[in-house]
Design an enzyme around this catalytic site. Structure first.
Site, PDB file in Angstrom:
ATOM      1  N   ASN A 193       8.046  -8.495  13.736  1.00  0.00           N
ATOM      2  CA  ASN A 193       6.367  -8.593  12.414  1.00  0.00           C
ATOM      3  C   ASN A 193       5.543  -9.228  13.519  1.00  0.00           C
ATOM      4  OD1 ASN A 193       5.111  -7.654   9.884  1.00  0.00           O
ATOM      5  ND2 ASN A 193       5.155  -9.990  10.133  1.00  0.00           N
ATOM      6  N   GLU A 194       4.049  -8.849  13.405  1.00  0.00           N
ATOM      7  CA  GLU A 194       3.492 -10.032  13.429  1.00  0.00           C
ATOM      8  C   GLU A 194       3.079 -11.303  14.007  1.00  0.00           C
ATOM      9  OE1 GLU A 194       1.088 -10.745  10.291  1.00  0.00           O
ATOM     10  OE2 GLU A 194       0.540  -9.191   9.378  1.00  0.00           O
TER      11      GLU A 194
ATOM     12  N   GLU B  47       0.527  -2.109   8.262  1.00  0.00           N
ATOM     13  CA  GLU B  47      -0.101  -2.827   7.251  1.00  0.00           C
ATOM     14  C   GLU B  47      -1.234  -2.270   7.188  1.00  0.00           C
ATOM     15  OE1 GLU B  47       0.976  -6.936   6.445  1.00  0.00           O
ATOM     16  OE2 GLU B  47       2.792  -6.565   7.611  1.00  0.00           O
TER      17      GLU B  47
ATOM     18  N   GLN C  54       0.620  -2.846  -0.653  1.00  0.00           N
ATOM     19  CA  GLN C  54       2.301  -2.545  -1.079  1.00  0.00           C
ATOM     20  C   GLN C  54       2.179  -1.257  -1.592  1.00  0.00           C
ATOM     21  OE1 GLN C  54       4.658  -5.542  -0.432  1.00  0.00           O
ATOM     22  NE2 GLN C  54       2.944  -6.965   1.138  1.00  0.00           N
TER      23      GLN C  54
END
Length: 497
Positions: free
Chosen positions: A171-172, A300, A349
């Protein structure tokens, strides 16, 4: 004059239901004191998972849920979250610098997905983990043999293996997931991709961490794709994830609930830019994947007001106004417009963090304006995208402007048309003449989400201030035309049959 023409007989791609996905990370009160209250809580729950939240997510047909992060995924050891809760270690979650008791782990997450009726999207630890740890976790989850990990899962209360449709490899990685160069991550991805696999019969998508969040023009993505494909044994990926936040850190101190026309426009302008980000990343993927087999995944996205005074006492908690509802509607329209490539997305979220669907305070729970957008739009899931011609007025701020109206249309398998619209202008209503030349419309039903002020939001004292009402502004004129009135700063969903 604003005009819309819907081409109802078109045969186009499906809108993947998975672009209506959600994201739950161990940040703030998203998990603990949000989704998870524990088995002994007086708040109604099923095996510790809060029942009213499950019901709310089922209502909007949440198709998938991403977990455990996010940045948290790259500090997470899955072995901490299995077995008897009293024996699970307490770790320091340095995303917020708080203790993590690991009472919500693998079994609890999969239980949540089953209660909601959604697919699991799990993010694996590349930043601080290793290939063996990820491989072992997948075996624990998906194997039905008599191996050590499958038997350990059985000992912990789950006999049958789970199906994991989506698996993120990091992730990222350009940032919180390891601060890696695209070249370095490409080599790591190939290593992980080679050694992890689903042990069940169902397929599992392996998703690479893309670079859209730090490089919206896709330059790093081009390097990554070149590195994994131009080697002795070329490697493919099923999906590339990018992140895009309407993030105002470098702007003036910005409130989620106290803003004027200028701040409204700034947020909508930034939200609109995600269309350009998708186009640039898609253009690069088209060079390597002209058949469009690879998914572009925005796992996201949403609004982020880091300078929020007063309403941000907890890590990443923020309120959610009509402005956020318009951002959500317009963003979903842009995803649908690019549904030939964008197949999965996760708003950030689910509960109590950033652009949340739901906010909780003890036993109280409120649904945010963004939640209502997802509820109004749910009929788009897996429907056929219809071409729409839009001619509309502009919404100007100073020397800059945006189209005043955003629109999308789809056709269900039963032949009904869902038309969704939003008015980006916070001060002026919009009159629209809508033509459907190749379909006979005999009935129009729908809802409008609007409020008496563009900053309106739901609170625990006024939980229903912003909620959909029955739409009365549309009536068929003959069989092929209707007039629609969009209030200022509003979202409308109409079912045409």
């Amino acid at each position: 004059m604003n005009t819309i023409t819907i081409h109802a007989s078109g045969d186009h791609q499906k809108i993947s239901r998975h672009i209506y996905g959600h994201f739950a990370e161990h940040l703030g009160r998203c998990i603990t004191d949000g989704l998870w209250v524990g088995e002994d809580s007086p708040i109604p729950n099923t095996r510790g998972i809060r029942s009213d939240i499950v019901e709310a997510l089922r209502r909007i047909k949440a198709p998938n849920l991403r977990w455990p992060g996010g940045c948290f995924a790259d500090i997470y050891d899955w072995r901490d979250g299995i077995g008897p809760k009293a024996q699970r270690p307490v770790r320091r979650n340095f995303w917020g610098n708080v203790p993590e008791d690991n009472h919500f782990g693998t079994h609890e997450f999969m239980d949540l997905c089953e209660q909601v009726g959604c697919e699991a999207y799990i993010g694996g630890n590349v930043g601080s983990g290793n290939v063996r740890e990820m491989r072992d976790w997948i075996e624990y989850l998906t194997s039905n043999d008599q191996g050590t990990f499958a038997n350990q899962r059985r000992k912990n209360g789950r006999d049958a293996a789970w199906s994991i449709p989506f698996w993120g490899i990091g992730n990222e990685n350009w940032g919180c997931g390891g601060n890696m160069t695209p070249e370095y991550y490409a080599d790591l991805y190939c290593q992980y991709q080679n050694f992890i696999r689903n042990y069940a019969d169902t397929p599992m998508m392996k998703i690479a961490s893309g670079y859209g969040g730090s490089d919206t023009e896709g330059k790093d993505l081009a390097i990554f794709m070149d590195k994994i494909t131009n080697r002795r044994f070329p490697v493919k990926t099923d999906g590339i994830s990018i992140h895009y936040y309407v993030y105002l850190r470098n702007q003036m101190q910005h409130s989620a609930t106290k803003f004027g026309d200028s701040e409204w426009f700034t947020v909508l302008k930034m939200a609109n830019h995600i269309g350009h980000v998708i186009e640039e990343n898609s253009r690069i993927l088209d060079r390597f994947d002209p058949e469009k087999r690879m998914w572009l995944i925005v796992d996201e996205w949403g609004t982020w007001y880091p300078n929020e005074p007063g309403t941000n006492p907890e890590f990443l908690y923020q309120q959610n106004s009509m402005r956020d509802a318009v951002v959500a509607a317009h963003t979903l329209h842009l995803f649908q417009a690019h549904s030939d490539r964008v197949k999965l997305a996760n708003i950030a979220q689910t509960v109590n963090v950033l652009q949340a669907m739901i906010l909780t305070q003890g036993e109280q729970m409120i649904l945010t304006p963004s939640y209502h957008v997802f509820d109004m739009f749910k009929a788009h899931q897996d429907a056929t995208l219809l071409p729409v011609d839009l001619a509309c007025e502009t919404y100007a701020s100073g020397d800059d402007s945006l189209p005043a109206i955003s629109v999308s249309a789809s056709r269900s398998d039963s032949g009904q048309i869902l038309l969704t619209l939003c008015n980006l202008n916070p001060r002026e209503s919009q009159s629209i003449s809508c033509a459907i030349p190749d379909a006979a419309v005999t009935a129009v039903e729908g809802f409008v989400l609007a409020a008496d002020d563009m900053t309106a939001h739901n609170t625990f004292e006024q939980p229903d201030r912003v909620q959909p009402t029955v739409f009365h502004g549309a009536a068929p004129e003959g069989q092929h035309r209707l007039n629609i009135q969009l209030p200022a700063a509003s979202v409308v969903a109409l079912t045409l049959s």
